[in-house]
Design an enzyme around this catalytic site. Sequence first.
Site, PDB file in Angstrom:
ATOM      1  N   GLY A   1      79.370 -25.496 169.870  1.00  0.00           N
ATOM      2  CA  GLY A   1      79.375 -26.843 169.320  1.00  0.00           C
ATOM      3  C   GLY A   1      80.409 -27.706 170.010  1.00  0.00           C
ATOM      4  N   CYS A   2      80.302 -29.016 169.784  1.00  0.00           N
ATOM      5  CA  CYS A   2      81.191 -29.957 170.465  1.00  0.00           C
ATOM      6  C   CYS A   2      82.624 -29.853 169.951  1.00  0.00           C
ATOM      7  CB  CYS A   2      80.661 -31.379 170.338  1.00  0.00           C
ATOM      8  SG  CYS A   2      80.180 -31.838 168.660  1.00  0.00           S
ATOM      9  N   TYR A   3      82.803 -29.960 168.637  1.00  0.00           N
ATOM     10  CA  TYR A   3      84.157 -29.799 168.094  1.00  0.00           C
ATOM     11  C   TYR A   3      84.734 -28.427 168.455  1.00  0.00           C
ATOM     12  CZ  TYR A   3      83.843 -33.955 165.002  1.00  0.00           C
ATOM     13  OH  TYR A   3      83.755 -35.222 164.494  1.00  0.00           O
TER      14      TYR A   3
ATOM     15  N   THR B   1      84.255 -26.548 170.962  1.00  0.00           N
ATOM     16  CA  THR B   1      84.695 -26.476 172.355  1.00  0.00           C
ATOM     17  C   THR B   1      86.055 -27.137 172.535  1.00  0.00           C
ATOM     18  OG1 THR B   1      82.417 -26.432 173.178  1.00  0.00           O
ATOM     19  CG2 THR B   1      84.116 -27.177 174.718  1.00  0.00           C
TER      20      THR B   1
END
Lengths: 342, 342, 342, 342
Positions: free
Chosen positions: C148-150, C152
């Site tokens: 996921g973005c967060y 990472t």
Amino acid sequence: MIKIGVVGGTGYTGVELLRLLARHPEAQLTAITSRGEAGMPVADMFPSLRGRVDLRFVTPADAELERCDVVFFATPNGIAMQQAQALVAAGVRVIDFAADFRIRDLTEWQKWYGMEHAAPELVAEAVYGLPERNREQIRNARVLANPGCYPTAVQLGLLPLIEAGVVDLSHLVADAKSGVSGAGRKAEVHTLFSEAADSFKAYGASGHRHLPEIRQGLVQAAGGEVGLTFVPHLVPMIRGIHATLYARLLKDVDVQALFEDRYRGEPFVDVLPAGSHPETRSVRASNLCRIAVHRPQGGDVVVVLSVIDNLMKGAAGQAVQNMNIMFGLDEMLGLDLVPVSP
Amino acid sequence: MIKIGVVGGTGYTGVELLRLLARHPEAQLTAITSRGEAGMPVADMFPSLRGRVDLRFVTPADAELERCDVVFFATPNGIAMQQAQALVAAGVRVIDFAADFRIRDLTEWQKWYGMEHAAPELVAEAVYGLPERNREQIRNARVLANPGCYPTAVQLGLLPLIEAGVVDLSHLVADAKSGVSGAGRKAEVHTLFSEAADSFKAYGASGHRHLPEIRQGLVQAAGGEVGLTFVPHLVPMIRGIHATLYARLLKDVDVQALFEDRYRGEPFVDVLPAGSHPETRSVRASNLCRIAVHRPQGGDVVVVLSVIDNLMKGAAGQAVQNMNIMFGLDEMLGLDLVPVSP
Amino acid sequence: MIKIGVVGGTGYTGVELLRLLARHPEAQLTAITSRGEAGMPVADMFPSLRGRVDLRFVTPADAELERCDVVFFATPNGIAMQQAQALVAAGVRVIDFAADFRIRDLTEWQKWYGMEHAAPELVAEAVYGLPERNREQIRNARVLANPGCYPTAVQLGLLPLIEAGVVDLSHLVADAKSGVSGAGRKAEVHTLFSEAADSFKAYGASGHRHLPEIRQGLVQAAGGEVGLTFVPHLVPMIRGIHATLYARLLKDVDVQALFEDRYRGEPFVDVLPAGSHPETRSVRASNLCRIAVHRPQGGDVVVVLSVIDNLMKGAAGQAVQNMNIMFGLDEMLGLDLVPVSP
Amino acid sequence: MIKIGVVGGTGYTGVELLRLLARHPEAQLTAITSRGEAGMPVADMFPSLRGRVDLRFVTPADAELERCDVVFFATPNGIAMQQAQALVAAGVRVIDFAADFRIRDLTEWQKWYGMEHAAPELVAEAVYGLPERNREQIRNARVLANPGCYPTAVQLGLLPLIEAGVVDLSHLVADAKSGVSGAGRKAEVHTLFSEAADSFKAYGASGHRHLPEIRQGLVQAAGGEVGLTFVPHLVPMIRGIHATLYARLLKDVDVQALFEDRYRGEPFVDVLPAGSHPETRSVRASNLCRIAVHRPQGGDVVVVLSVIDNLMKGAAGQAVQNMNIMFGLDEMLGLDLVPVSP
């Protein structure tokens, strides 16, 4: 105190109307209807109203709107025309934010709005609520058609030229730009932040519903045919309309003086000094229209720059201005807000 | 009517103060000084004030500020301390938007602000203008230090926990985010639209001038040492501060009730229902602080979300609130503005 | 050339993936599926791809995905787990942008995602695609769970501290901020421009789905329990994540050197010089993560600032990086894009 | 490899040029000059270039620009004309981003730019670098005048109509809108975030420097006089120009076919299907110009919508396109970037 009902208070023009009525000294907010949200406190949907609006949304059935002095319809097109007749019969005055009562020519209306009109007789008596043009008729209006946002900015910018008969009416251009709130509070992809931010586009270049409304107003002022090209654009900002208007002068006239004379004494129209460029933020959250006039290189083309806040002078603010006129109040009552800038 | 002078009305806190004073029923705006712009109508610099503020900027010499009842300094750090002594001696009350009178510890002040203090004796008597903490002392203040924007949001969010003695004071975290207007109206590259838009960054992570001000307030409330990490960030929006505050609970306490009890009756602090997330726009252009409290997964960490408009409760609005208190007026006078949303 | 299928190319991570694959020298884009849009040229939906992607959306049935070498699922949670088994059985490698294969603990997964898992045995074999942590396992992965973005941004910022065992694991704080594109291209009110622009808010403060994913990664690195408070926020910008991370140091260590050593040689992690503050725009439209480390006032708190582009290193870029590793290509192939700034 | 010097790499067109040259396969970046920043690594000023541009700014004296094959001047007006003569004499080709060599009529140039021209003889030989119009002359240009941003968007939108002789040349209207980066990276109040965000305005309505440049191009195409009203506007977005162009048709012509025929085979001009509305983001960070043509209500007015990225096709991208042509390279080399959207 004026007893007020609001139908459809869940959109941007609705919440803006509530922001104004919440501190209007003569307004007694009686009912706000929403079929979908009945029972929910209005301030739960709009936290900005916490502590200022204590009502809950009610169903139309529970609203007892016929007991109001005036009912605002902050609804989509086609709603007010269903309910206005009964309200008018009950002695309630109606102010419609949508287009139901704006266009005199029913065939034209039905072409652009794609439905049968439910109250043709009210169209005939409805008053078009542009106070700078129709103030006297507004006083006694039972059904008031509140103008569209683009039509307000464009008409206020072109009327002085047209009324004075100084421009070529065959090829007027209105290049108009609106903030995204003009598209309403509907969940749609094209107005998502990630779609509309940091970008700019035209839309409806081949034809937009506000065209017949603008043309009707200009034709009335001109007393004859008007050729208008109107192209709206979407600006990555929340509020504001900027209309850039182009016309060819037929005679050498002092356009600055023309505008200043036309709007002298108007409480909400501000003609800027020659050479100015109004910014939309200079009217943000206020009911003002600011206008500047240019003649590039002293030629025969006049360029008018006209800005409003689309939710205020373009919707809720003008509606309250109209209400003030209809009920014999000071036209500025509840509208003495200084623009928020920056 | 209160006779009011404004020193330095050319920045964002200045124009915001003028927006408020222009319609404050007890305010009589007497003089607005600007060395650089003397002679220019204020509304030429700020078109949003056209028709509402008719004064021109005057030089400090021409302003006759000693005839005012109160003078606001909307100036950079280090200006008010030069002029306050003479005004106070003339019986004029002073409200400073900058940091000149905020920090009791002069050594600390001089370390962070990089100059010698010109009026140490006024620092000693100055009142820190956070009404929710010092309302009584504010009434009689001759010199009022209006709090910083970050310090207002952070202190209002942490004070209930600290006053109640329920959190570990050694490792508080204040992760704060500000709109760009907090950086002022100076021409600088890093706050250009093309630099600040569509981007996000922290700044001053190793030390920011608001840290000692916040710490002083928390220490006073705690009656002892406080370990605080404060990291400010720049948000691509014009107005608004959002402080996200983290503390470790030392005892199991109903934090929602704690906050509601602490701010019951406060006209400008709104504790939201449990589970809420305040948006900065819900206080835009108003003097409100809205607060929500969370305990993620019911653990021992409490997260407080606190939002204000940095130009209002974080500057001009709070200054007017303080003026109202100092002159015995209704605290909400001229501040009854409903937040502008959207 | 790698034959590539894309399932669900109508969202932001989908169009970003297509932007990358359109000019990836080893990518042969074979099919892009969309049930709803089958038949429509992809470039009609995304004009930015005109002239670069000539495919039309096809139904899953017509896509013949089993003939691909790899299939990307740019779909909502719960889709890839339905189809991955059959593809893997056909020898097709799967890269999932969603959360279906990220969480080892199925009970935990089912609690946060609210559905029964359809392919538990693939969860067991799936590789978590954070190359900076799992590069070797990624090479042979049949099922790759793209982070996921967060997760990472947060993991890359905390891993060096945790792997080195220098911080108190019981009270970590991750205050994270995301651009609006992280919410996807769904038509929803809260991500409309007029709702999200010029405002800032936290959301999910009491619990967000990315928390268990982050915690799992940190626990693996720590080899023990981790107490993490994670609060995400919505920033009025299109792309970008900024994680501000707070930890208490247990020993006096050169944190700058620690980070530089940890990420030396990593093609997509850039440790900035001491004292820096990375802006999200410095990685815009690139696959980079930039990190800066601070110790405010030289105390025992370390503050890490970590930025990525949520659609690149937080989604499509990292997925292509993983594909490059899985197929033995240069890890930077097709990802040599210089950030777009301003 | 082409040895390249850049004079003035500290503005937005400069950093954009470096973004392109950093990955252009035939570009060897030799020197970047800046008097003020000599010695500073370029990537310290522009973190987006970290790891991609390793040069430091050098003084003009140290740059040895006469050893380059080509020198780009990304400088304010009036700089290139001082230095171009010496470079040309040394066999170096010059590409100027500013207006020094754009206007043939020196009297006109001096009127609009307020200075004496330092190299009139180079004006006579300079080639105006609009490849879609002057591709052949560009091949051998020693001094290339890279077009302005507005002139590129407006000319590409009007040329097909004018070359075909189908519109009334006496009253053309170009209503143009630009993102804020068009104003450059100078520290000025009016382009601060808090001034330009969430607002919209016209500027230069009475006369803008790009008017004579546009008019010159149109006159050349028309072979006669052209009456043009040009009004630029500032849009709260970083990049992008949208020109909305109005002309009166003199004959009934298939405008869609006219545009498609005119730009068939052009690598960087994309004529959209009839009825389209190009968004500036559809060309963001790419060298494309996208154009749509409308005839509202089938009348005699043609409306052309033309969008570019002002830093790309409006500056650095077009400059690299011109360099490619001048050095016999594939015109798309280094410019194969897919637009970044969202």
